[in-house]
Enzyme design. Structure first.
Site, short mmCIF file in Angstrom:
data_model
loop_
_atom_site.label_atom_id
_atom_site.label_comp_id
_atom_site.label_asym_id
_atom_site.label_seq_id
_atom_site.Cartn_x
_atom_site.Cartn_y
_atom_site.Cartn_z
N LYS A 52 1.91 22.96 2.90
CA LYS A 52 2.77 21.79 2.77
C LYS A 52 2.89 21.41 1.30
O LYS A 52 1.90 21.41 0.57
CB LYS A 52 2.22 20.60 3.57
CG LYS A 52 3.15 19.38 3.51
CD LYS A 52 2.69 18.26 4.41
CE LYS A 52 1.60 17.43 3.80
NZ LYS A 52 1.33 16.19 4.55
N ARG B 16 1.25 12.39 11.53
CA ARG B 16 -0.12 12.90 11.60
C ARG B 16 -1.08 11.99 10.84
O ARG B 16 -2.26 11.90 11.17
CB ARG B 16 -0.21 14.35 11.17
CG ARG B 16 0.09 14.69 9.71
CD ARG B 16 -1.08 14.39 8.80
NE ARG B 16 -1.08 15.16 7.59
CZ ARG B 16 -1.55 14.71 6.45
NH1 ARG B 16 -1.99 13.46 6.32
NH2 ARG B 16 -1.59 15.49 5.39
N GLN C 184 3.53 4.11 7.08
CA GLN C 184 2.24 4.58 7.59
C GLN C 184 1.53 3.51 8.41
O GLN C 184 0.76 3.83 9.32
CB GLN C 184 1.37 5.07 6.44
CG GLN C 184 1.92 6.35 5.83
CD GLN C 184 0.98 6.98 4.82
OE1 GLN C 184 0.02 6.37 4.35
NE2 GLN C 184 1.25 8.23 4.47
N ARG D 212 6.70 -8.32 6.36
CA ARG D 212 5.67 -8.57 7.36
C ARG D 212 6.22 -9.33 8.57
O ARG D 212 5.82 -9.08 9.71
CB ARG D 212 4.47 -9.29 6.76
CG ARG D 212 4.71 -10.64 6.14
CD ARG D 212 3.42 -11.23 5.56
NE ARG D 212 3.60 -12.54 4.97
CZ ARG D 212 3.68 -12.77 3.66
NH1 ARG D 212 3.61 -11.77 2.80
NH2 ARG D 212 3.84 -14.01 3.22
N ASP E 179 -5.30 7.89 -1.51
CA ASP E 179 -5.06 9.32 -1.31
C ASP E 179 -4.85 10.04 -2.63
O ASP E 179 -4.28 11.13 -2.67
CB ASP E 179 -3.85 9.53 -0.39
CG ASP E 179 -2.58 8.89 -0.94
OD1 ASP E 179 -2.65 8.25 -2.00
OD2 ASP E 179 -1.53 9.05 -0.30
N LYS F 160 -7.30 5.34 -6.77
CA LYS F 160 -6.90 4.38 -5.74
C LYS F 160 -8.11 3.89 -4.96
O LYS F 160 -9.03 4.66 -4.68
CB LYS F 160 -5.90 5.00 -4.77
CG LYS F 160 -4.52 5.28 -5.35
CD LYS F 160 -3.58 5.78 -4.27
CE LYS F 160 -2.18 6.00 -4.78
NZ LYS F 160 -1.27 6.45 -3.70
#
Length: 330
Positions: free
Chosen positions: A70, A114, A142, A169, A228, A232
């Protein structure tokens, strides 16, 4: 001469759903824990000038003879500046016997699904059985797929949604209430989303902690999905001190997951990690041991999740004769 099947996002959506992807992702964690996978840690190219990065994620699942790679980007300014998704991806599936590219498909939807499914699988194995309140820190794509996956494995009675933008939100909470019939409310602060929640899902790109230790109640399960890349972090390091930490993969988590900064600073060592989610799934290590225990799943996203999911979609495309056939060797 074999042909390559090309699949776009709309075709992929016809071929799978969250329930199937949850099964694929659980299988991915399982085979990874069984050491049936050849999977180097993801490699990064950083476009500092453009505030983005590109990641290359190869994988070979020996047990299943499935292989692929990927290529995925993360560019946070895309929606505002270019009307493009923050995350986009392409997946190439490769016949391990010959190296022939049997399929090239959009990986954007698969990546989002996923990633959400990983939070669902972690919640299934690590959250308390009587969990009812879900707190969301972040309300992007996400968060949406994470909610969808967690809703498959948890009897959600209430959702609390926090993010920086009031309109976002409010819209997210309204959508949950209308589409799922679950009480959802937008809250003004992250603290309101965290305090009293049984399960927490964090999906922000933050580079400084946004969840404070004193807000997290005993028995909470946290899906830390936002960190990720190096630098972070979303959780106050004191949360890590008092929690059982479960990762997807040490090589990636220590480099770019929620624990990357605490590891770099020497606050968290490998011996402080309970183990991987796959090891919990196969029974090699225990899940939570009490209703008072705080559990954290540090998710960085593994190539094996993408390839198992994409391969199942490819096989269904073959069965249903969906997709454009291309011979790149002509």
């Amino acid at each position: 001469m074999p042909e390559t099947i090309l699949l776009n996002q709309s075709q992929i959506k016809e071929l799978s759903d969250m329930k199937e992807i949850l099964d694929s992702v659980e299988t991915a964690f399982r085979v990874h824990a069984e050491r049936s996978v050849e999977m180097p840690a993801k490699e990064y190219l950083f476009y500092k000038k453009f505030r983005g990065d590109l990641r290359i994620m190869p994988c070979f699942i020996r047990k299943m003879d499935e292989s692929g790679v990927k290529c995925v980007n993360v560019h946070p300014d895309n929606p505002r500046k270019y009307n493009l998704p923050t995350v986009m991806a392409m997946i190439e599936l490769v016949d391990p016997k010959t190296g022939f590219p049997i399929s090239i498909m959009d990986g954007t939807w698969i990546t989002n699904m996923r990633t959400g499914a990983a939070a669902g699988v972690a919640t299934k194995y690590l959250a308390r059985d009587n969990s009812e309140i879900l707190g969301l820190v972040g309300a992007g794509v996400q968060a949406e797929t994470g909610f969808e996956a967690i809703n498959e494995v948890m009897d959600i009675k209430e959702v609390r949604v926090s993010c920086r933008t009031c309109e976002t939100r409010e819209h997210f909470a309204q959508k949950i209430t209308e589409e799922y019939g679950i009480e959802a409310k937008a809250v003004d602060t992250i603290k309101e989303a965290v305090v009293g929640s049984d399960v927490l899902l964090t999906t922000t790109p933050s580079r400084e902690p946004v969840v404070k230790s004193k807000w997290v109640s005993p028995g909470t399960h946290i899906n830390a999905m936002g960190a990720d890349a190096p630098g972070k972090e979303e959780l106050d390091s004191h949360v890590l001190y008092k929690s059982k930490i479960v990762i997807d993969c040490w090589e990636q988590a220590s480099h770019s997951g929620e624990i990357n900064i605490p590891v770099a600073e020497g606050i968290v060592r490998r011996s402080d990690i309970h183990g991987s989610l796959g090891e919990v799934i196969i029974g090699k290590i225990p899940s939570r041991t009490s209703d008072e225990e705080i559990t954290i799943f540090d998710s960085t996203g593994l190539a094996v999740q993408d390839i198992v999911t994409a391969w199942n979609i490819y096989e269904k495309a073959l069965e249903k004769n969906i997709g454009q056939k291309m011979n790149f060797l002509e």
